[in-house]
Design a protein around this motif. Sequence first.
Motif, PDB file in Angstrom:
ATOM      1  N   UNK A 104       0.635  -1.264  -0.014  1.00 26.48           N
ATOM      2  CA  UNK A 104      -0.122   0.110  -0.166  1.00 26.48           C
ATOM      3  C   UNK A 104       0.827   1.257   0.066  1.00 26.48           C
ATOM      4  N   UNK A 105       2.034   1.254   0.727  1.00 30.27           N
ATOM      5  CA  UNK A 105       2.916   2.228   0.905  1.00 30.27           C
ATOM      6  C   UNK A 105       3.469   2.396  -0.641  1.00 30.27           C
ATOM      7  N   UNK A 106       3.878   1.394  -1.325  1.00 27.87           N
ATOM      8  CA  UNK A 106       4.281   1.610  -2.820  1.00 27.87           C
ATOM      9  C   UNK A 106       3.109   2.095  -3.678  1.00 27.87           C
ATOM     10  N   UNK A 107       2.060   1.608  -3.295  1.00 28.32           N
ATOM     11  CA  UNK A 107       0.891   2.227  -4.346  1.00 28.32           C
ATOM     12  C   UNK A 107       0.876   3.548  -4.085  1.00 28.32           C
ATOM     13  N   UNK A 108       0.673   4.070  -2.746  1.00 31.78           N
ATOM     14  CA  UNK A 108       0.562   5.603  -2.422  1.00 31.78           C
ATOM     15  C   UNK A 108       1.853   6.544  -3.433  1.00 31.78           C
ATOM     16  N   UNK A 109       3.057   5.767  -3.392  1.00 28.52           N
ATOM     17  CA  UNK A 109       4.248   6.551  -4.249  1.00 28.52           C
ATOM     18  C   UNK A 109       3.914   6.479  -5.529  1.00 28.52           C
ATOM     19  N   UNK A 110       3.293   5.601  -6.151  1.00 28.96           N
ATOM     20  CA  UNK A 110       2.837   5.447  -7.472  1.00 28.96           C
ATOM     21  C   UNK A 110       2.008   6.549  -7.792  1.00 28.96           C
ATOM     22  N   UNK A 111       0.777   6.813  -6.989  1.00 24.96           N
ATOM     23  CA  UNK A 111      -0.058   7.669  -7.365  1.00 24.96           C
ATOM     24  C   UNK A 111       0.419   9.105  -7.152  1.00 24.96           C
ATOM     25  N   UNK A 112       1.490   9.290  -6.226  1.00 26.59           N
ATOM     26  CA  UNK A 112       2.007  10.591  -6.265  1.00 26.59           C
ATOM     27  C   UNK A 112       2.925  10.970  -7.244  1.00 26.59           C
ATOM     28  N   UNK A 113       3.459  10.027  -7.874  1.00 26.11           N
ATOM     29  CA  UNK A 113       4.342  10.261  -9.146  1.00 26.11           C
ATOM     30  C   UNK A 113       3.471  10.713 -10.315  1.00 26.11           C
ATOM     31  N   UNK A 114       2.543   9.727 -10.613  1.00 28.58           N
ATOM     32  CA  UNK A 114       1.366   9.757 -11.483  1.00 28.58           C
ATOM     33  C   UNK A 114       0.746  11.341 -11.502  1.00 28.58           C
ATOM     34  N   UNK A 115       0.402  11.652 -10.285  1.00 25.85           N
ATOM     35  CA  UNK A 115      -0.336  12.831  -9.883  1.00 25.85           C
ATOM     36  C   UNK A 115       0.507  13.996 -10.393  1.00 25.85           C
ATOM     37  N   UNK A 116       1.825  14.126 -10.175  1.00 24.75           N
ATOM     38  CA  UNK A 116       2.790  15.088 -10.723  1.00 24.75           C
ATOM     39  C   UNK A 116       2.800  15.169 -11.997  1.00 24.75           C
ATOM     40  N   UNK A 117       2.775  13.916 -12.782  1.00 20.92           N
ATOM     41  CA  UNK A 117       2.686  14.034 -14.168  1.00 20.92           C
ATOM     42  C   UNK A 117       1.442  14.749 -14.736  1.00 20.92           C
ATOM     43  N   UNK A 152       5.085  11.021 -22.676  1.00 25.85           N
ATOM     44  CA  UNK A 152       5.932   9.894 -22.963  1.00 25.85           C
ATOM     45  C   UNK A 152       6.679   9.317 -21.679  1.00 25.85           C
ATOM     46  N   UNK A 153       6.847  10.387 -20.773  1.00 23.90           N
ATOM     47  CA  UNK A 153       7.579  10.261 -19.700  1.00 23.90           C
ATOM     48  C   UNK A 153       6.624   9.646 -18.691  1.00 23.90           C
ATOM     49  N   UNK A 154       5.399   9.989 -18.641  1.00 29.78           N
ATOM     50  CA  UNK A 154       4.412   9.381 -17.757  1.00 29.78           C
ATOM     51  C   UNK A 154       4.153   7.700 -18.298  1.00 29.78           C
ATOM     52  N   UNK A 155       4.007   7.617 -19.520  1.00 31.85           N
ATOM     53  CA  UNK A 155       3.880   6.267 -19.722  1.00 31.85           C
ATOM     54  C   UNK A 155       5.031   5.362 -19.495  1.00 31.85           C
ATOM     55  N   UNK A 156       6.377   5.849 -19.690  1.00 27.67           N
ATOM     56  CA  UNK A 156       7.632   5.174 -19.324  1.00 27.67           C
ATOM     57  C   UNK A 156       7.501   4.743 -17.982  1.00 27.67           C
ATOM     58  N   UNK A 157       7.206   5.840 -17.103  1.00 21.63           N
ATOM     59  CA  UNK A 157       7.039   5.401 -15.800  1.00 21.63           C
ATOM     60  C   UNK A 157       6.059   4.229 -15.111  1.00 21.63           C
ATOM     61  N   UNK A 158       4.914   4.563 -15.905  1.00 22.44           N
ATOM     62  CA  UNK A 158       3.858   3.413 -15.586  1.00 22.44           C
ATOM     63  C   UNK A 158       4.448   2.304 -16.060  1.00 22.44           C
ATOM     64  N   UNK A 159       4.985   1.991 -17.202  1.00 24.35           N
ATOM     65  CA  UNK A 159       5.510   0.802 -17.655  1.00 24.35           C
ATOM     66  C   UNK A 159       6.656   0.146 -16.877  1.00 24.35           C
ATOM     67  N   UNK A 160       7.640   0.948 -16.389  1.00 20.86           N
ATOM     68  CA  UNK A 160       8.584   0.473 -15.494  1.00 20.86           C
ATOM     69  C   UNK A 160       8.061   0.036 -13.949  1.00 20.86           C
ATOM     70  N   UNK A 161       7.032   0.666 -13.660  1.00 21.64           N
ATOM     71  CA  UNK A 161       6.438   0.269 -12.092  1.00 21.64           C
ATOM     72  C   UNK A 161       5.966  -0.934 -12.372  1.00 21.64           C
ATOM     73  N   UNK A 162       4.872  -1.057 -13.637  1.00 21.76           N
ATOM     74  CA  UNK A 162       4.315  -2.367 -13.687  1.00 21.76           C
ATOM     75  C   UNK A 162       5.241  -3.496 -13.908  1.00 21.76           C
TER      76      UNK A 162
END
Length: 364
Positions: A104-117, A152-162
């Motif tokens: 859940x902590x990791x998921x919260x960090x993921x959302x924070x990064x996506x929100x910034x993008x 592109x940066x957002x897509x690459x971040x999501x792909x790397x996280x997944x």
Amino acid sequence: MLFTACKKDKNKFLVVGEISNMPGKSVLLEEMDLVSNEIKVLDSASVDNKGHFELSGSGAEPGLYRLHFAGNQFILLSVFKENIKISGDWNALENYAVSGSPASESLKGFFANVRRHITDIQTMTLIMDSMRVRGNDSLLQKASVDMGNINLQLTQYIEHYADTTTFIPNALFSVQILNPSVEKPFLDGFATSLPKRFPNSQTVKNFVARYNKGITGGAEENESGPTDGAMAPEIAASTPDGKAVTLSSFKGKYVLVDFWASWCNPCRKENPNVVAAYKMFKDKNFAILGVSLDQDKEKWKMAIAQDGLEWTQISDLKGWESLAARDYNVNSIPANFLVDPTGKIIAHDLRGPDLENMLQEVLK
């Protein structure tokens, strides 16, 4: 004592929360099925005057859950047999703190990064709109390149996280944010590698089976679905009040066939753009036919009212087994198809300003 009692069921988990300044008097714990995308209520709790609540659930495998507060506010949790603490302030709910659950902590960090993008994308959109009004084509071209880089940066971040997260629910949730029609090569590789990363997960097996079925189809399925230039397959279903409606009844108009669902957050976020387009063009030989992949009629009706969807809405209430979704090979939503007055598809998957621009072009 509560945490000790929770351990008696080896698959049970407990969520203890305290959200200050919370206006609601209750909170729900909901399970989000990562394969069918259905949502099921597991528990509910009253909230005291300090915002304190306690909820529990059980799952045989790691799963994705959400705390559902008043006003359709949510906190997503990735949980497996854990005792979790949540704290925060209602006025800045996105800054909640979570402990006891690394996933859940990791998921919260993921959302924070996506929100910034997304904030960067929204800012750039405002800049580009200003440049269009001023007719500054040279700066607009440069801004368009910058916008492409941000996307592109957002897509690459999501792909790397997944691809790298060690938590099954996080991987399956994050990858579903991607556009399957654009990111198909990545998604094919992701689906192939997933069973190797999580060999003992039934959820992963079900997800991959559904993915393969949706992408490759079968002998009785339309493998590619209708393309631009093809005649739109007929759609027949009922409105919330039981009236039968067909796509062919709109012949003579430009029609946006809009696939969505009340449980689909990206759909709900896109709805304001569709509403704006409808209000702008509804008197110019343009109509929308909303096709919902809901199964719960009441939730469907509630979402229509909440989002102000004034156009015709139909559904066979079969979820992903919807006949229309099958005929149009819809494997993710939101999805849409723009049909001309003759019944021919002239564009698909129009989002935000792309929808408005296309309608401006064909309805001028």
